[in-house]
Motif scaffolding. Sequence first.
Motif, PDB file in Angstrom:
ATOM      1  N   ARG A  31       0.830  -1.203   0.000  1.00 22.85           N
ATOM      2  CA  ARG A  31       0.000   0.000   0.000  1.00 22.85           C
ATOM      3  C   ARG A  31       0.865   1.255   0.000  1.00 22.85           C
ATOM      4  NH1 ARG A  31      -3.111  -1.220   4.051  1.00 22.85           N
ATOM      5  NH2 ARG A  31      -1.946  -0.094   5.623  1.00 22.85           N
ATOM      6  N   THR A  32       1.892   1.265   0.801  1.00 23.89           N
ATOM      7  CA  THR A  32       2.795   2.419   0.837  1.00 23.89           C
ATOM      8  C   THR A  32       3.455   2.623  -0.519  1.00 23.89           C
ATOM      9  OG1 THR A  32       3.229   2.109   3.187  1.00 23.89           O
ATOM     10  CG2 THR A  32       4.847   3.383   1.942  1.00 23.89           C
ATOM     11  N   TYR A  34       2.452   1.585  -3.439  1.00 22.88           N
ATOM     12  CA  TYR A  34       1.469   1.961  -4.459  1.00 22.88           C
ATOM     13  C   TYR A  34       1.087   3.430  -4.331  1.00 22.88           C
ATOM     14  CZ  TYR A  34      -2.443   1.931  -7.620  1.00 22.88           C
ATOM     15  OH  TYR A  34      -3.274   2.218  -8.663  1.00 22.88           O
ATOM     16  N   TYR A  35       0.868   3.913  -3.107  1.00 22.67           N
ATOM     17  CA  TYR A  35       0.529   5.318  -2.912  1.00 22.67           C
ATOM     18  C   TYR A  35       1.629   6.235  -3.423  1.00 22.67           C
ATOM     19  CZ  TYR A  35      -3.582   4.385   0.002  1.00 22.67           C
ATOM     20  OH  TYR A  35      -4.803   3.987   0.468  1.00 22.67           O
ATOM     21  N   LEU A  36       2.855   5.775  -3.355  1.00 21.03           N
ATOM     22  CA  LEU A  36       3.967   6.607  -3.805  1.00 21.03           C
ATOM     23  C   LEU A  36       4.195   6.539  -5.316  1.00 21.03           C
ATOM     24  CD1 LEU A  36       6.479   5.941  -0.902  1.00 21.03           C
ATOM     25  CD2 LEU A  36       5.337   8.103  -1.407  1.00 21.03           C
ATOM     26  N   HIS A  38       1.841   4.899  -7.736  1.00 24.71           N
ATOM     27  CA  HIS A  38       0.586   4.844  -8.497  1.00 24.71           C
ATOM     28  C   HIS A  38       0.640   3.889  -9.681  1.00 24.71           C
ATOM     29  CE1 HIS A  38      -0.841   8.185  -6.173  1.00 24.71           C
ATOM     30  NE2 HIS A  38       0.157   8.924  -6.575  1.00 24.71           N
ATOM     31  N   ARG A 119      -4.461  12.765  -7.510  1.00 28.91           N
ATOM     32  CA  ARG A 119      -3.250  11.934  -7.681  1.00 28.91           C
ATOM     33  C   ARG A 119      -2.236  12.645  -8.569  1.00 28.91           C
ATOM     34  NH1 ARG A 119      -6.941   7.655  -8.272  1.00 28.91           N
ATOM     35  NH2 ARG A 119      -6.712   7.739 -10.526  1.00 28.91           N
ATOM     36  N   ASP A 123       1.444  13.904  -7.626  1.00 24.68           N
ATOM     37  CA  ASP A 123       2.596  13.474  -8.420  1.00 24.68           C
ATOM     38  C   ASP A 123       3.443  14.647  -8.899  1.00 24.68           C
ATOM     39  OD1 ASP A 123       2.054  10.811  -8.139  1.00 24.68           O
ATOM     40  OD2 ASP A 123       1.061  10.608 -10.082  1.00 24.68           O
ATOM     41  N   ARG A 130       5.866  15.256  -1.817  1.00 26.04           N
ATOM     42  CA  ARG A 130       4.996  14.130  -2.163  1.00 26.04           C
ATOM     43  C   ARG A 130       5.109  13.025  -1.099  1.00 26.04           C
ATOM     44  NH1 ARG A 130       6.615  13.375  -7.149  1.00 26.04           N
ATOM     45  NH2 ARG A 130       8.350  12.052  -6.548  1.00 26.04           N
ATOM     46  N   VAL A 134       2.027  11.637   1.306  1.00 31.06           N
ATOM     47  CA  VAL A 134       1.602  10.234   1.287  1.00 31.06           C
ATOM     48  C   VAL A 134       1.656   9.646   2.695  1.00 31.06           C
ATOM     49  CG1 VAL A 134       2.262   7.917   0.511  1.00 31.06           C
ATOM     50  CG2 VAL A 134       2.132   9.787  -1.126  1.00 31.06           C
ATOM     51  N   LEU A 138      -2.194   9.525   3.561  1.00 29.59           N
ATOM     52  CA  LEU A 138      -2.602   8.231   3.035  1.00 29.59           C
ATOM     53  C   LEU A 138      -2.214   7.090   3.967  1.00 29.59           C
ATOM     54  CD1 LEU A 138      -1.747   8.831  -0.721  1.00 29.59           C
ATOM     55  CD2 LEU A 138      -3.940   9.082   0.437  1.00 29.59           C
ATOM     56  N   GLN A 139      -1.129   7.268   4.713  1.00 30.20           N
ATOM     57  CA  GLN A 139      -0.706   6.235   5.659  1.00 30.20           C
ATOM     58  C   GLN A 139      -1.026   6.613   7.105  1.00 30.20           C
ATOM     59  OE1 GLN A 139       0.083   3.343   5.045  1.00 30.20           O
ATOM     60  NE2 GLN A 139       0.722   3.347   2.927  1.00 30.20           N
TER      61      GLN A 139
END
Length: 182
Positions: A31-32, A34-36, A38, A119, A123, A130, A134, A138-139
Amino acid sequence: MVEQELIRAAQSGDRDALITLLREIEPYVYRTAYYLVHNEQDAMDASQEALIRIYTKINSYEEKAQFKTWVQRIVTNIVIDKFRRSKPTVSIDEHNLVFLGKEDVEKEVLSSYAAQDIREAIDRLPEHHRTVVVLRYLQDFSYNEIAESLNLPLNTVKSYLFRARQQLQTMLQDYEKGGVRG
């Protein structure tokens, strides 16, 4: 087993404990990543590399830091290294709208446009901004956890987040006026 007990057992050479620990953190690591990045494939590559690094470096973990912070630092460093080697790409998620009613489709499309624009705005942030965005949003890391993960002073983290929010607000200001998409 409690996480600390698993860690100690893994550090003592208990292979089953190490495998259990890696399985527990695998979704979090992915997850981490992917969030970074994409991008599913890049996130999977970064996750695999991070899990291998955790596997080989488990004995270097010291209980001075929280385990999730130590893991986060590994994942973040791997992703940052990937960003430095190549320009990141943004993948656009496909939405299956077949089973939704007309109003739901409109909401879903507008929501997907907004999410895509957010997103893309994230980016466009400088790498250090960024990364803190995240981790924070997001985390759900605290400022202290971000500072510890990235080995930065707390005030630098706060400054990065403040500037990142300003940049995002500027990039996304049209949404306050009803959206930028048609």
